[in-house]
Structure formats: structure tokens, C-alpha cells
Enzyme design. Structure first.
Site, mmCIF file in Angstrom:
data_model
loop_
_atom_site.group_PDB
_atom_site.id
_atom_site.type_symbol
_atom_site.label_atom_id
_atom_site.label_comp_id
_atom_site.label_asym_id
_atom_site.label_seq_id
_atom_site.Cartn_x
_atom_site.Cartn_y
_atom_site.Cartn_z
ATOM 1 N N HIS A 1 1.558 7.991 2.028
ATOM 2 C CA HIS A 1 0.787 6.749 2.123
ATOM 3 C C HIS A 1 1.752 5.568 2.006
ATOM 4 O O HIS A 1 2.731 5.622 1.256
ATOM 5 C CB HIS A 1 -0.283 6.692 1.027
ATOM 6 C CG HIS A 1 -0.980 5.366 0.983
ATOM 7 N ND1 HIS A 1 -1.602 4.827 2.083
ATOM 8 C CD2 HIS A 1 -1.129 4.455 -0.016
ATOM 9 C CE1 HIS A 1 -2.113 3.645 1.761
ATOM 10 N NE2 HIS A 1 -1.838 3.397 0.492
ATOM 11 N N CYS B 1 -7.509 4.169 -0.614
ATOM 12 C CA CYS B 1 -6.783 4.455 0.629
ATOM 13 C C CYS B 1 -6.745 5.929 1.015
ATOM 14 O O CYS B 1 -6.153 6.278 2.032
ATOM 15 C CB CYS B 1 -5.354 3.918 0.543
ATOM 16 S SG CYS B 1 -5.286 2.139 0.344
ATOM 17 N N GLU C 1 -12.557 1.609 2.740
ATOM 18 C CA GLU C 1 -13.001 0.783 1.627
ATOM 19 C C GLU C 1 -13.530 -0.542 2.152
ATOM 20 O O GLU C 1 -13.731 -1.482 1.409
ATOM 21 C CB GLU C 1 -11.912 0.604 0.585
ATOM 22 C CG GLU C 1 -10.665 -0.064 1.043
ATOM 23 C CD GLU C 1 -9.789 -0.380 -0.175
ATOM 24 O OE1 GLU C 1 -9.486 0.547 -0.923
ATOM 25 O OE2 GLU C 1 -9.453 -1.538 -0.359
#
Ligand code: ZN
Lengths: 152, 344
Positions: free
Chosen positions: B236, B114, B82
Site C-alpha cells: 500500500h 485503504c 472510504e
């Protein structure tokens, strides 16, 4: 640093050439340390030569260096840079170190040492080449990537 | 259909760090309270001349060397981030040129907060399985941006991880992958804005936890397994709390989580977060071990992957290892220097 690096690359620098063209033409040497190898006497050079400095042969092929070497000598530059009116903004902050690196294959190369403090640098220390941002023409310019060295 | 999996991997974490204490000092905030709420102690910071492309090159070079494959043998490169350096001009071409990949390359830059790096994995994986390419590279790389004095500033970090996916000489086979996505407004950044905005508390339950657990449950179904059947699990890692809570909620133990949980020391490397966790697990796993990885991207979606390591893994580990990059030659920055390095 601009002076040092551009001098080093003088054989691949032509007067008046615009940034995109020069950036594009220099990619093999800037990205992958591509120099030349003499097909006559095996002499290696960086940057790429038009004729062999040792035997004069013009029969050369491309050779990409591994990027590992040792610090032959270095200097710390404390002068601020990126003065108004400079065509390309360099991406580094002073003080910064410029070294002459002896590549494992033989040739010497002048480049910035990235990521290190003056106290960490010493002649003879092993280094390796990494790709970093060299310059960017402000917020809307072309980002020029190229080699710098870090302590290995 | 071809079998496919990981033929090489490489992670890159810059040497610079900033401690949460130092960020708290700059803003006159309570460091202990921040550390306690985020479960993060310090984060990785890029060098002034590093960006998503340069870090992707570092990770990519390591992964190709570990795979023992020349650049010409790579048929695809997809990079998730990103923080692509340009709005228009691909990161992928800079990286492909630096890795000397083939000119007939399938390539593009991806964005999905992400989880863009794991989206890249799914694309390359399906190309390998379909027989379109022999091998390809998927990269997650980010120099994460945070508004100064936002809580995000204590976690948004920098790092990169690359996987060479192929069908031969695999160090881990990829057994299955799936995704789960909904339109969930937990985190966003508009065009030409330097910093993202987020929905505060909303980033937890309906966003991270829902997508991660839906995706994990689908993975367990797909592989006909229970949590106990996996040796390692990676989620994550936006902070140190979410992945630990998710593991607990879904029936995984701390032991299954620990080898891939790095956020306390390196922060949230966005697209590289779960991938560097995977690299860390691969650095330490034995042969025949099963790994579950579930990424998360705001907006929102999660990608799940089940791997099984092979006997080739021990001979294909890149140097320096993730743990070496987390402990050797670290340089701690003052806030002023940190701002110089991250100003974009
Ligand atoms: Zn010669």
C-alpha cells in the site's frame, strides 16, 4: 445542458414525474445507452422509440449502443447554471461543451463532453461514452448518473 | 476446492493532476520540503462529475472486457471504498446496473480504510473457491478527501481498480491470502464529518509498518518462500516513503518494487492504491512470475496475496494501460479548479 439533454430524452420524460421514478425508469438508457432496434427493417434509434421512425413497425427490441462515435458538431456554453430554485443541481462547471455525437452504429445523440477544454474539441474527433454524475439535488438529494462523452 | 485467481483486471485513473508545488503555492508552504518528506510529486484528481461509483464503473467495464466475460456470468460484486457516495444506498447496485451483472448477484459495499478493496477480493475469492459462484468482481475505488492545508492534501487522490476473480481462463493464479489486524487508532473519520483526522507520526511504526510486515511475514510462511522468490512486490502506498522503507526492512529490492510503485505520480488512491499497483505489474509481467501484494488499511489491518502469472496474461491486457493513463492526455489543474473538482 438540462434543456439539451432532457430534450434529447423527451420520449422518456413525462410531465410531473418525480426524480426517483424518472431516474429509475431511465436507467437503461442513461447507464448503458439502451435504445431500440426495429425487427422489421433493423433501423436503430436512441433513445428508445415506441414505433420505428423508418418503417413504422411497432415490433422493436432493445439495443444497447457501444458508446463510441464522432463529434458531429458542438457548442461551448459559458452561461453559469444552477440558478436558485432549479429543481436539480447539475454536476458540471461552466464553460462546458455540449456535442451532437454520431454513434458508430448511426444514430445521433446530444450530450455533454466531459473532462475537456474548449481548445481540444473539434468536429470529427472520436469520442466514447462514460458514466458520470448528471445531477444531484443538493447535499441530501438523489444522485442521478448518466452518460457523457469524453475524447477517445 | 476450486482453484481461483484473476480472470480479468482493469484500472482507471482520472486525467487531471495537481502538482505538490501548486498546493504549496496556494498555502504559502515550502514545496521542496513537502515533496521531500512525502516523496510525492503530484496526484490524480477526479473530474467534477466523477465519484467512487463512476470510477468503479470505468474500471469494472475494462476488467470485464479484458476477461472476455459478459456481465450475466458474474455472481458477486463487492466494492471497497472510504468515499461511497451515499451513507445509505449502495455503490454496488449503481455499478452492477451499469455493468449489467446478473440479478441474483451477491453484493455489498465494504469499508476498511485503504484496504477495503482487498477485503472485497478475499470475499469474492472465497466464494469462487467454495463453488458458490463461478466468477465475481472485486473493486477498490476512492475519491480521497483531505482537509485543506493538511499534509494529506498533497497525497489524497482518486482512482479505481477492478479484478474479475474466477476459476477458468486465469491470467494469474491466487496461491494464498492472509490478513493481520489490530485496534490501532492511526486515522479516522467520524460520521458526517467531511475530512479524516490522523495521528501524525503514529501512522508509521505501530500502524503501517507493523501491520504490513506482520502480514508479509505470514505470507512468506504460508507460501514457504523468501523475499527473493517473488518477481514483484506491491505494498500500500500512502506516500512514497512508507512502501520503499517497508520493502527494505523486509528484504525486498527496489527492482521488485518498481513496477507497482506509482504513488509519486498519482498519489494515494486509498482503496485503489495497492490494486492499481497490481494492475501496473500485470501490465508488464511475463508468464510464470510470482507477485506478492500487501495492502494496508488504517484502524488497522493488512491483507496479503500471492499470485503466479500464467501464459494467458499477455493476451488479456486492458487498454489503456496504467502507464498510458499516467502519461497520456494529462491535464494539470490550478488549485482553484482542483477545489471545484474535489468539493463534495
Ligand atoms: Zn423499421
Amino acid at each position: 445542458m438540462l434543456a439539451a439533454q432532457e430534450q434529447q430524452r423527451s420520449s422518456t420524460f413525462s410531465e410531473g414525474e418525480k426524480v426517483p421514478a424518472r431516474t429509475w425508469r431511465n436507467m437503461p438508457s442513461f447507464y448503458n445507452l439502451t435504445g431500440s432496434r426495429c425487427n422489421g427493417c433493423s433501423h436503430l434509434e436512441f433513445p428508445k422509440a415506441a414505433a420505428c421512425r423508418k418503417c413504422g413497425s411497432q415490433d422493436l427490441s432493445e439495443h444497447s449502443f457501444s458508446g463510441t462515435g464522432k463529434i458531429e458538431t458542438y457548442t461551448i456554453i459559458r452561461q453559469p447554471f444552477n440558478e436558485e430554485g432549479m429543481a436539480e443541481q447539475l454536476v458540471c462547471s461552466s464553460p462546458y461543451a455540449i456535442a451532437i455525437v454520431r454513434l458508430d452504429e448511426g444514430p445521433m445523440i446530444t450530450a455533454q463532453l466531459a473532462d475537456c477544454e474548449a481548445g481540444e474539441i473539434a468536429i470529427g474527433k472520436p469520442v466514447k461514452a462514460v458514466l458520470r454524475k448528471i445531477s444531484e439535488g443538493g447535499d441530501d438529494g438523489l444522485i442521478r448518473y448518466g452518460y457523457k462523452f469524453v475524447l477517445a | 476446492m476450486e482453484k481461483a485467481g484473476i480472470a480479468g483486471y482493469g484500472a482507471y485513473i482520472p486525467r487531471f493532476r495537481i502538482k505538490v508545488e501548486e498546493i504549496a503555492r496556494a498555502w504559502g508552504r515550502d514545496a521542496e520540503a513537502l515533496k521531500k518528506s512525502l516523496c510525492v510529486n503530484e496526484k490524480a484528481v477526479p473530474g467534477i462529475d466523477e465519484d467512487t461509483a463512476t470510477m468503479a464503473v470505468e474500471a469494472g467495464r475494462k476488467a470485464l472486457a479484458a476477461a472476455g466475460m459478459p456481465g450475466e456470468s458474474i455472481g458477486a460484486l463487492f466494492i471497497g471504498s472510504e468515499s461511497h457516495p451515499y451513507a445509505v444506498k449502495p455503490t454496488a447496485t449503481v455499478v452492477a446496473e451499469s455493468l449489467r451483472l446478473s440479478r441474483g448477484l451477491f453484493s455489498a459495499d465494504l469499508e476498511f480504510a485503504c484496504k477495503a478493496g482487498t477485503s472485497a477480493m478475499q470475499i469474492v475469492y472465497s466464494m469462487v473457491r467454495s463453488g458458490m459462484i463461478k466468477a465475481g468482481v472485486a473493486i477498490g475505488s476512492d475519491v480521497a478527501q483531505a482537509n485543506p492545508n493538511d499534509a494529506l492534501e498533497c497525497t489524497a487522490s482518486a482512482g479505481s481498480a477492478a479484478l474479475v476473480l474466477g476459476s477458468e481462463n486465469l491470467l494469474a493464479e491466487l496461491d494464498a491470502t492472509c490478513s493481520f489486524a489490530t485496534d490501532t487508532p492511526d486515522f479516522w473519520r467520524r460520521q458526517e464529518q467531511p475530512y479524516p483526522k490522523h495521528g501524525g507520526q503514529f501512522t508509521g511504526k505501530p500502524a503501517y509498518y507493523r501491520h504490513v510486515s506482520e502480514c508479509t511475514q505470514r505470507m512468506l510462511q504460508l507460501t514457504d518462500s523468501g523475499p527473493q522468490d517473488f518477481d514483484h512486490v506491491i505494498f500500500h502506498q500512502p506516500n512514497g516513503k512508507f512502501p520503499v522503507e517497508a520493502a527494505k526492512m523486509l528484504g525486498f529490492t527496489e527492482k521488485q518494487l518498481e513496477k507497482g510503485l506509482l504513488v509519486r505520480q498519482i498519489g494515494n488512491c486509498y482503496s485503489a492504491s495497492s490494486l492499481i499497483g497490481l494492475c501496473s505489474v500485470l501490465d508488464q509481467a511475463g508468464p510464470g512470475e510470482r507477485i506478492l501484494m500487501v495492502s494496508y488499511g488504517s484502524g488497522a489491518g493488512a491483507d496479503g496475496f500471492a499470485f503466479r502469472t500464467t501464459s494467458l496474461l499477455a493476451g488479456k491486457r486492458p487498454v489503456p494501460s496504467v502507464s498510458q493513463m499516467m502519461s497520456d492526455n494529462l491535464q494539470y489543474l490550478k488549485y482553484e479548479k482542483y477545489i471545484m473538482n474535489t468539493r463534495r
